[in-house]
Design a protein around this motif. Sequence first.
Motif, PDB file in Angstrom:
ATOM      1  N   MET A 168      -4.004   8.948  -5.433  1.00 17.75           N
ATOM      2  CA  MET A 168      -3.525   7.730  -4.671  1.00 17.75           C
ATOM      3  C   MET A 168      -2.605   8.087  -3.725  1.00 17.75           C
ATOM      4  O   MET A 168      -1.896   9.158  -3.541  1.00 17.75           O
ATOM      5  CB  MET A 168      -2.928   6.811  -5.623  1.00 17.75           C
ATOM      6  CG  MET A 168      -3.885   6.401  -6.753  1.00 17.75           C
ATOM      7  SD  MET A 168      -2.928   5.011  -7.723  1.00 17.75           S
ATOM      8  CE  MET A 168      -1.758   6.000  -8.741  1.00 17.75           C
ATOM      9  N   SER A 170       0.424   7.345  -2.689  1.00 15.14           N
ATOM     10  CA  SER A 170       1.855   7.236  -3.424  1.00 15.14           C
ATOM     11  C   SER A 170       2.081   8.676  -4.340  1.00 15.14           C
ATOM     12  O   SER A 170       3.110   8.875  -4.523  1.00 15.14           O
ATOM     13  CB  SER A 170       2.182   6.074  -4.027  1.00 15.14           C
ATOM     14  OG  SER A 170       1.461   5.761  -5.335  1.00 15.14           O
ATOM     15  N   ASP A 171       1.110   9.281  -4.887  1.00 10.94           N
ATOM     16  CA  ASP A 171       1.151  10.367  -5.592  1.00 10.94           C
ATOM     17  C   ASP A 171       2.010  11.676  -4.919  1.00 10.94           C
ATOM     18  O   ASP A 171       1.630  12.096  -3.800  1.00 10.94           O
ATOM     19  CB  ASP A 171      -0.039  11.074  -6.038  1.00 10.94           C
ATOM     20  CG  ASP A 171      -0.746   9.892  -7.010  1.00 10.94           C
ATOM     21  OD1 ASP A 171       0.198   9.229  -7.648  1.00 10.94           O
ATOM     22  OD2 ASP A 171      -1.978  10.095  -7.085  1.00 10.94           O
ATOM     23  N   SER A 213      -7.448  10.784  -0.959  1.00  7.71           N
ATOM     24  CA  SER A 213      -6.944   9.770  -1.840  1.00  7.71           C
ATOM     25  C   SER A 213      -8.411   8.948  -2.249  1.00  7.71           C
ATOM     26  O   SER A 213      -9.210   8.711  -1.298  1.00  7.71           O
ATOM     27  CB  SER A 213      -6.190   8.634  -1.257  1.00  7.71           C
ATOM     28  OG  SER A 213      -4.786   9.258  -1.120  1.00  7.71           O
ATOM     29  N   ALA A 215      -8.361   6.267  -4.685  1.00  3.96           N
ATOM     30  CA  ALA A 215      -7.553   4.975  -5.376  1.00  3.96           C
ATOM     31  C   ALA A 215      -6.952   4.372  -4.586  1.00  3.96           C
ATOM     32  O   ALA A 215      -5.961   5.035  -3.739  1.00  3.96           O
ATOM     33  CB  ALA A 215      -7.230   5.245  -6.793  1.00  3.96           C
ATOM     34  N   ASN A 216      -7.003   3.123  -4.472  1.00  4.63           N
ATOM     35  CA  ASN A 216      -5.922   2.217  -3.862  1.00  4.63           C
ATOM     36  C   ASN A 216      -5.840   2.347  -2.233  1.00  4.63           C
ATOM     37  O   ASN A 216      -5.108   2.802  -1.552  1.00  4.63           O
ATOM     38  CB  ASN A 216      -4.481   2.478  -4.044  1.00  4.63           C
ATOM     39  CG  ASN A 216      -4.259   1.971  -5.546  1.00  4.63           C
ATOM     40  OD1 ASN A 216      -5.023   1.269  -6.076  1.00  4.63           O
ATOM     41  ND2 ASN A 216      -3.206   2.358  -6.273  1.00  4.63           N
ATOM     42  N   THR A 217      -7.167   2.764  -1.785  1.00  4.83           N
ATOM     43  CA  THR A 217      -7.369   2.976  -0.195  1.00  4.83           C
ATOM     44  C   THR A 217      -7.494   1.907   0.573  1.00  4.83           C
ATOM     45  O   THR A 217      -7.466   2.000   1.776  1.00  4.83           O
ATOM     46  CB  THR A 217      -8.725   3.877  -0.144  1.00  4.83           C
ATOM     47  OG1 THR A 217      -9.798   2.756  -0.674  1.00  4.83           O
ATOM     48  CG2 THR A 217      -8.582   5.150  -0.939  1.00  4.83           C
ATOM     49  N   ASP A 218      -7.292   0.701   0.006  1.00 11.26           N
ATOM     50  CA  ASP A 218      -7.259  -0.847   0.858  1.00 11.26           C
ATOM     51  C   ASP A 218      -5.880  -0.751   1.370  1.00 11.26           C
ATOM     52  O   ASP A 218      -5.822  -1.375   2.663  1.00 11.26           O
ATOM     53  CB  ASP A 218      -7.618  -1.759  -0.141  1.00 11.26           C
ATOM     54  CG  ASP A 218      -8.659  -1.677  -0.643  1.00 11.26           C
ATOM     55  OD1 ASP A 218      -9.830  -1.262  -0.329  1.00 11.26           O
ATOM     56  OD2 ASP A 218      -9.225  -2.590  -1.876  1.00 11.26           O
ATOM     57  N   TYR A 219      -4.842  -0.333   0.839  1.00 12.97           N
ATOM     58  CA  TYR A 219      -3.656  -0.260   1.510  1.00 12.97           C
ATOM     59  C   TYR A 219      -3.020   1.138   1.669  1.00 12.97           C
ATOM     60  O   TYR A 219      -1.961   1.508   1.947  1.00 12.97           O
ATOM     61  CB  TYR A 219      -2.565  -0.880   0.535  1.00 12.97           C
ATOM     62  CG  TYR A 219      -3.093  -2.406   0.095  1.00 12.97           C
ATOM     63  CD1 TYR A 219      -2.751  -3.424   0.828  1.00 12.97           C
ATOM     64  CD2 TYR A 219      -3.736  -2.467  -0.931  1.00 12.97           C
ATOM     65  CE1 TYR A 219      -3.231  -4.703   0.557  1.00 12.97           C
ATOM     66  CE2 TYR A 219      -4.102  -3.839  -1.480  1.00 12.97           C
ATOM     67  CZ  TYR A 219      -3.787  -4.879  -0.848  1.00 12.97           C
ATOM     68  OH  TYR A 219      -4.198  -5.977  -1.135  1.00 12.97           O
ATOM     69  N   MET A 220      -4.034   1.887   2.438  1.00 12.94           N
ATOM     70  CA  MET A 220      -3.845   3.369   2.545  1.00 12.94           C
ATOM     71  C   MET A 220      -2.708   3.421   4.110  1.00 12.94           C
ATOM     72  O   MET A 220      -1.681   4.205   3.644  1.00 12.94           O
ATOM     73  CB  MET A 220      -4.941   3.819   3.314  1.00 12.94           C
ATOM     74  CG  MET A 220      -5.016   5.429   3.708  1.00 12.94           C
ATOM     75  SD  MET A 220      -4.597   6.489   2.219  1.00 12.94           S
ATOM     76  CE  MET A 220      -6.178   6.590   1.744  1.00 12.94           C
ATOM     77  N   GLU A 222      -0.490   1.080   4.930  1.00 12.82           N
ATOM     78  CA  GLU A 222       0.927   0.701   4.385  1.00 12.82           C
ATOM     79  C   GLU A 222       1.725   1.507   3.420  1.00 12.82           C
ATOM     80  O   GLU A 222       2.685   1.937   3.736  1.00 12.82           O
ATOM     81  CB  GLU A 222       0.758  -0.849   3.572  1.00 12.82           C
ATOM     82  CG  GLU A 222       0.393  -1.744   4.665  1.00 12.82           C
ATOM     83  CD  GLU A 222      -1.352  -1.686   4.879  1.00 12.82           C
ATOM     84  OE1 GLU A 222      -1.902  -0.897   4.457  1.00 12.82           O
ATOM     85  OE2 GLU A 222      -1.980  -2.791   5.577  1.00 12.82           O
ATOM     86  N   GLN A 223       0.840   2.342   2.300  1.00 14.87           N
ATOM     87  CA  GLN A 223       1.382   3.145   1.606  1.00 14.87           C
ATOM     88  C   GLN A 223       1.834   4.555   2.160  1.00 14.87           C
ATOM     89  O   GLN A 223       2.892   5.124   1.890  1.00 14.87           O
ATOM     90  CB  GLN A 223       0.294   3.653   0.586  1.00 14.87           C
ATOM     91  CG  GLN A 223       1.184   4.439  -0.606  1.00 14.87           C
ATOM     92  CD  GLN A 223       2.123   3.779  -1.155  1.00 14.87           C
ATOM     93  OE1 GLN A 223       2.026   2.740  -1.890  1.00 14.87           O
ATOM     94  NE2 GLN A 223       3.353   4.476  -1.298  1.00 14.87           N
TER      95      GLN A 223
END
Length: 313
Positions: A168, A170-171, A213, A215-220, A222-223
Motif C-alpha cells: 500500500m 503508506s507502507d 502498490s 491496494a488502496n490505489t484509488d487514493y494513490m 493523496e497518500q
Amino acid sequence: MGLLKKRSSSGSTQPMVRSVSPDIELSTVMDTELVAKAYGKRDLEGKKPRPRRYNPFHRAFDSSDMETSYQKFFVRRRLETLPVMIAFSFFFDVVVLIIYYLDINNPKRVVAISIMAICAVTNLILFSLARYRLISDWSLTRIMPYLIWSLVCAQSFLDLGLYYQPLMPSDGAGWQVFFIFASFTMLPVPLGAMILLSTIAITIHCLMVGVLSLANTDYMAEQIGANILLYLCAIILGCVCYLVSDKQHRMAFLETNESLKTKLTIQEQAAQQEGLLLSVLPKHVADAMVMDIGKKNTGQFNRIYIRRHENVR
C-alpha cells in the motif's frame, strides 16, 4: 618557549630554557597545529587574531583555521553517536526478523529472513568498527556514515518489497520518517549532504510505492502527497536540531578557545616574571621567595633571605 636567565654561584649568567605548554588533551578538541593560530599565539605578522563571535546567520567562522579546527571537533563529537545510529538499524532488523518468523503464510519468508539476518550481522560488524575505532579516522569519518546510511535505506526498501503483500502507498513511511530524522541528529555528515541523501531516499520510496502498490490505489496521489508532507516535516525538524546542535558546539568551541588563550597568556606572563626575578636574584633565593609568597608572617619582621657562601671565586 620562554628564555630565562640563571645566575650561577660564580656570578655568571647562563640561559635557562623553560617550556610553556598547556596540559590539555587537544587531540579531542582540535589539531595542535591549529591551536598556534587560533588560540592566542602570535601569527607570522606579529599580531594576535581578533576574537571571533558566533553569528546565527553565518555559521562559518571568519578564520579558515578556526573553521577547519571546529569541523574536526564537530565530526569527533558526532562520531560518539554513530554507534547509536547503527544500534537503531540493528533494532530494525531484529523487529522485522521477529515479524518474518511469525508470518508463516508469507511465501518469501525464508528469503526475507536470510536477507535480514545478513543485514543484522553487517550492522553488528559496523557497530564493532565504529564503537572500538578499529579502522582509520579517515574511513570512520568519510566512508562509515555513508555506508551506514546506504545499509539503512537498503534494508528498509528490502523490507518494503519482501513483507508487505499487497503493498500500500503508506507502507514503510513510518520507518522512513524515523531514519531521516535520526540521520540528521546522529550522522557526522554536512547539512547539505544530509538533505540530498534524504531527498534520494524519499524519491526512491515514493517510486516504489507508486509502482508496486496493489491496494488502496484509488487514493494513490493523496497518500503519496501525505507521505511527502511527513518527510518534509522530518527534514525540517532534523535541520532545526542540526542547527541548534551546531550553535551549541560552536559556543562551546569559543569558550574553549578563550580558556586556552587565557591559560597561555598566564603562563607567558609567569615565565616573564620568573625571568625578571632570576635576572636579579640567584635561583635558590628566588625559589625560597616564591615558596614563601602567600604565607602568613607571624614574626615582627618579614623573612630575610641570607645565604652564607665560602671559598667563592
